[in-house]
Design an enzyme around this catalytic site. Structure first.
Site, PDB file in Angstrom:
ATOM      1  CB  CYS A  68      -0.931   0.005   1.216  1.00  0.00           C
ATOM      2  SG  CYS A  68      -0.052   0.077   2.784  1.00  0.00           S
ATOM      3  CB  CYS A 116       4.700  -0.179   1.712  1.00  0.00           C
ATOM      4  SG  CYS A 116       3.683  -1.448   2.491  1.00  0.00           S
ATOM      5  CB  CYS A 153      38.850 -17.844 -30.414  1.00  0.00           C
ATOM      6  SG  CYS A 153      39.857 -16.676 -29.479  1.00  0.00           S
ATOM      7  CB  CYS A 194      36.751 -13.157 -28.095  1.00  0.00           C
ATOM      8  SG  CYS A 194      37.997 -13.058 -29.386  1.00  0.00           S
ATOM      9  CG  ASP A 239       3.831 -35.819  -5.199  1.00  0.00           C
ATOM     10  OD1 ASP A 239       3.658 -36.128  -4.011  1.00  0.00           O
ATOM     11  OD2 ASP A 239       2.957 -35.275  -5.908  1.00  0.00           O
ATOM     12  CG  ASP A 287       1.427 -32.361  -9.478  1.00  0.00           C
ATOM     13  OD1 ASP A 287       1.645 -32.776  -8.318  1.00  0.00           O
ATOM     14  OD2 ASP A 287       0.317 -32.389 -10.015  1.00  0.00           O
ATOM     15  CG  ASP A 343       5.237 -32.216  -4.753  1.00  0.00           C
ATOM     16  OD1 ASP A 343       5.246 -32.980  -3.776  1.00  0.00           O
ATOM     17  OD2 ASP A 343       4.434 -32.318  -5.693  1.00  0.00           O
TER      18      ASP A 343
END
Length: 786
Positions: free
Chosen positions: A15, A18, A82, A85, A488, A682, A686
């Site tokens: 807000c 802050c 090369c 560089c 999982d 997923d 996890d």
């Protein structure tokens, strides 16, 4: 007092209060005047660096409970010849305050992570230019076609220069045939040789002198230094012999001209091969159509992709590609999503379904409401992620980088030692000079610099085309070393949503009628178990009886009145039936959820609901175990449910009833045993374990938190793609090791042979030109991987 202005992005403001707090904290510092905007989430700060350093400002913002995120900048680099560089540019940029740079010779790009105290973009570009190279900023939506056009124009110029060099060098090649047969050569007079070799050396070869000067001026040394010194020494000696009339001495005009021509040929082949390594990004970018047909004011109009807006209704006809991410509002079509998700079979999309930019309509017509356009689509995010990943460095490259950084100075020292030692020992300073030239010409850091990034680019591109997205090169390398894989259960091994598995009539009801009654009762419920029954009834095409007076009891079930006024209950057997039948225990032992169905208190039957194993899970687990990977399942579900799924999938080691932090602790425990641990998940729960693992995989259909925490995303959410990802990573790392072996072997063998006078400079130049080409070509063999 000299003031400096700094504009910082601020994260964490909720807000306007802050913003005021940050402003107050900053303005307390001596010599600081700050203005913080909540709307733009940024702070504009004028400060005196002598009174308050920039680091102190960042510390004050952090202490106040907010953060200043780093920004990422990509640069297109011109002029690298090369790997030395790339190492030089990286060193120059990393010296600047607040800059972490990663420069790729293979992709000719630099990726910079900039802290707030880092210099502005103009200062960064100037630093690269002072080092002797060109640089240009690349935005997220940078037009790749423009970059490709610049690349093609540069390659055409290189081809013209090579053609001119070859035309002037051909007479020397004809002159060299008798010499190779052991006969005296002298068809070309020395004056003609001087006339032909001079434009090759000082016009065509001027790029090497310019590159060498820029490199030395910047405090480094690259391949241009070696070529300029080697061919320059050969030409200067030959010119002195010719103009001074020293007929008894040999001339080496053919060596200087042939080496330059061969190096140019090698660079052309290398550029062509390097361009093919970036084919994955071009393939992904090609998925986006240039225009889209949009419904506006009741008319269908074709507009450029850049003019699309969120909320536009986009028409997608047969054969066209979807231009936006969005939801289908009308129509029915079959889409090919293979290059986006890795799924080879077309999928049907109807109203309410999500569709994504880049997918192709193979039949039907859709009207799509755009939710993401341009650089905000999933396809654009994938392109950015693949580009960033291809530009990252694998840990295995560190040795090659360290060698490339000191390679040219070491070779120069070897060439000087060769000249002095050969001349002093044999007394033949002419032969000593030729040996030193051969050392300079055959040495090439390019092969070392290209060994890892080209294989990484091809490997990651191959994965991206198949729906496997690696976040960085380290993930690719770590995936090849996996010894323990943690899976999982829910949404990874299983489909991730409950499905009807068993129907058990207890009265005279047939299974279809029992399911129809239960689905009718659940029609007003929002519970996942109710959705499972409704989906099963719809799949079987059952008609549901009419019901009234829907009521739900939390933790028990639902009840309704049938047309004849009887009370139908569906829920926990003890509540719906008044007791738990013995027949239900069999399904409880399998970890399934059991629902009872009763009418006026008379038991009608049982329905078992479970999260079903994915069709490919068992095959994937078997394939992983065949690769020598120990597979373990972690789950927050009950032991009965977890063990049942584990047995179906072929996993003997199962850990159940775990909290998210328990999963992470187990992963760290296995790592403490010296195992390289991978985690596949997923869900939000996890994320801690994914972050703790050496390499983590997220299913593409999973939560954003899991995907953000993971090193590799499986777009299709199929565990067989996990098997492919590990096989691809092993193939890529194997190709990197082959490349590094060839690069080291080439230099370790070639430089001593040249120093001993066993290599002619022309042969040395040909070998040098072909070394990097062979490494890149070996990497391109990964494109055949399936």
């Amino acid at each position: 007092m000299s003031t400096t202005r700094l504009t910082l992005p601020i994260e964490g403001m909720s807000c306007a209060a802050c913003a005021l707090r940050i402003e107050k904290v900053l303005n307390r510092r001596p010599g600081v005047t700050a203005s913080v905007s909540f709307a733009s989430e940024s702070a504009q700060i004028d400060f005196d660096p002598e009174q308050t350093p920039a680091e102190s400002l960042l510390s004050a913002i952090t202490t106040a409970g907010f953060s200043v995120p780093p920004r990422v900048l990509s640069l297109d680099i011109d002029g690298m010849s090369c790997a030395a560089c790339a190492a030089r540019i990286e060193k120059v940029l990393n010296r600047l305050p607040g800059v972490a740079a990663n420069v790729s010779f293979a992709s000719e790009r630099a990726r910079l992570v900039l802290q707030p105290q880092a210099p502005d973009t103009a200062a960064l570009l100037a630093a690269v230019q002072r080092a002797g190279y060109g640089a240009r900023c690349l935005a997220d939506d940078d037009d790749s076609s423009e970059r490709d056009a610049r690349t093609r124009a540069r390659q055409r110029r290189e081809q013209y220069w090579f053609a001119a060099s070859l035309l002037l060098t051909l007479p020397f090649l004809i002159e060299m045939v008798p010499m190779l047969l052991g006969r005296h050569h002298g068809y070309l007079s020395r004056d003609w040789q001087l006339l032909l070799a001079t434009p090759v050396q000082w016009l065509v070869g001027w790029r090497f002198y310019r590159g060498a000067w820029q490199s030395l001026r910047g405090g480094g040394a690259n391949m241009d230094v070696l070529v300029a010194l080697g061919t320059g020494m050969a030409w200067l000696w030959s010119a002195w012999v010719t103009l001074g009339g020293h007929q008894s001495l040999h001339v080496y005009f053919e060596a200087s001209a042939a080496v330059i021509t061969l190096v140019l040929l090698g660079k052309l082949l290398e550029a062509r091969a390097k361009g093919r390594t970036a084919g994955a990004i071009r393939s992904l970018l090609a998925l986006t159509p240039k225009t889209a047909r949009v419904e506006r004011d009741g008319r269908i109009v074709a507009i450029a992709l850049a003019e699309l807006q969120v909320g536009d209704l986009v028409l997608v006809q047969h054969g066209e590609r979807v231009a936006v991410d969005g939801s289908v509002t009308e129509g029915l079509a079959v889409l090919d999503e293979s290059l986006l998700t890795g799924e080879s079979l077309p999928v049907e999309r109807r109203p309410g379904d999500r569709v994504y930019a880049g997918t192709q309509n193979q039949g039907g017509m859709l009207k799509v409401c755009a939710s993401s356009v341009g650089s905000r689509t999933q396809l654009a995010a994938i392109v950015r992620r693949v580009a960033e990943a291809q530009g990252s460095k694998a840990p295995i490259q560190q040795l090659a980088d360290r060698i490339a950084a000191v390679f040219v100075p070491v070779v120069l020292a070897i060439a000087v030692l060769t000249l002095l030692a050969s001349g002093l020992i044999s007394g033949d300073w002419q032969q000593a000079m030729i040996s030193a030239v051969a050392v300079l010409v055959i040495a090439c850091p390019c092969a070392l610099g290209l060994a890892t990034p080209t294989a990484v680019m091809v490997g990651m591109g191959n994965g991206a085309r198949r729906g496997v997205l690696f976040r960085h090169a380290a993930a690719l390398e770590h995936a090849a070393a996996i010894r323990l894989l943690v899976l999982d259960k829910t949404g990874t091994l299983t489909v991730g949503k409950p499905q009807l598995s068993d129907i058990v009539p207890l009265a005279t009801q047939d299974p279809a009628q029992l399911l129809a009654l239960a689905a009718a009762a659940e029609a007003g419920s929002s519970h996942p178990l109710g959705h499972a029954l409704l989906a099963a009834a719809a799949e079987r095409g059952l008609s549901l009886p009419p019901v009234t007076d829907f009521a739900a009891e939390v933790g028990a079930g639902v009840s309704v009145r049938l047309a004849d006024g009887s009370l139908l209950r569906v829920g926990v057997p003890a509540w719906a039936l008044g007791e738990t039948p013995v027949a239900a225990q069999v399904y409880y032992d399998q970890g399934k959820t059991v629902l009872g169905v009763s009418i006026d208190g008379v038991a009608q039957g049982l329905l078992a609901v479970a999260d079903q194993l994915r069709p490919s899970s068992a095959a994937a687990v078997a394939a992983l175990q065949q690769q020598g990977i120990r597979v373990v399942m972690l789950s927050g579900d009950t032991a009965a449910s977890a063990n049942h799924i584990g047995a179906q999938a072929g996993i003997s080691e199962v850990h159940a009833a775990l909290k998210p932090e328990d999963k992470a602790d187990l992963v760290r425990g296995w790592q403490a045993q010296g195992l390289v641990v991978a985690m596949v998940g997923d869900g939000v729960n996890d994320a801690p374990a994914l972050a703790a693992a050496n390499v983590s995989f997220a299913m593409g259909a999973g939560s954003d938190i899991a995907i953000d925490a993971a090193d590799v995303t499986l777009m299709h959410g199929d565990l067989l793609h996990l098997v492919d990802a590990i096989r691809l990573s092993r193939a890529t790392v194997g190709k990197i090791r082959q490349n590094l072996f060839f690069a080291f072997f080439y230099n370790v063998l070639g430089i001593p042979l040249a120093a001993m006078g066993l290599l002619n400079p022309v042969l040395a130049g040909a070998a040098m030109a072909l070394s990097s080409v062979s490494v890149v070509s070996n990497s391109l063999l990964l494109r055949r991987w399936r």
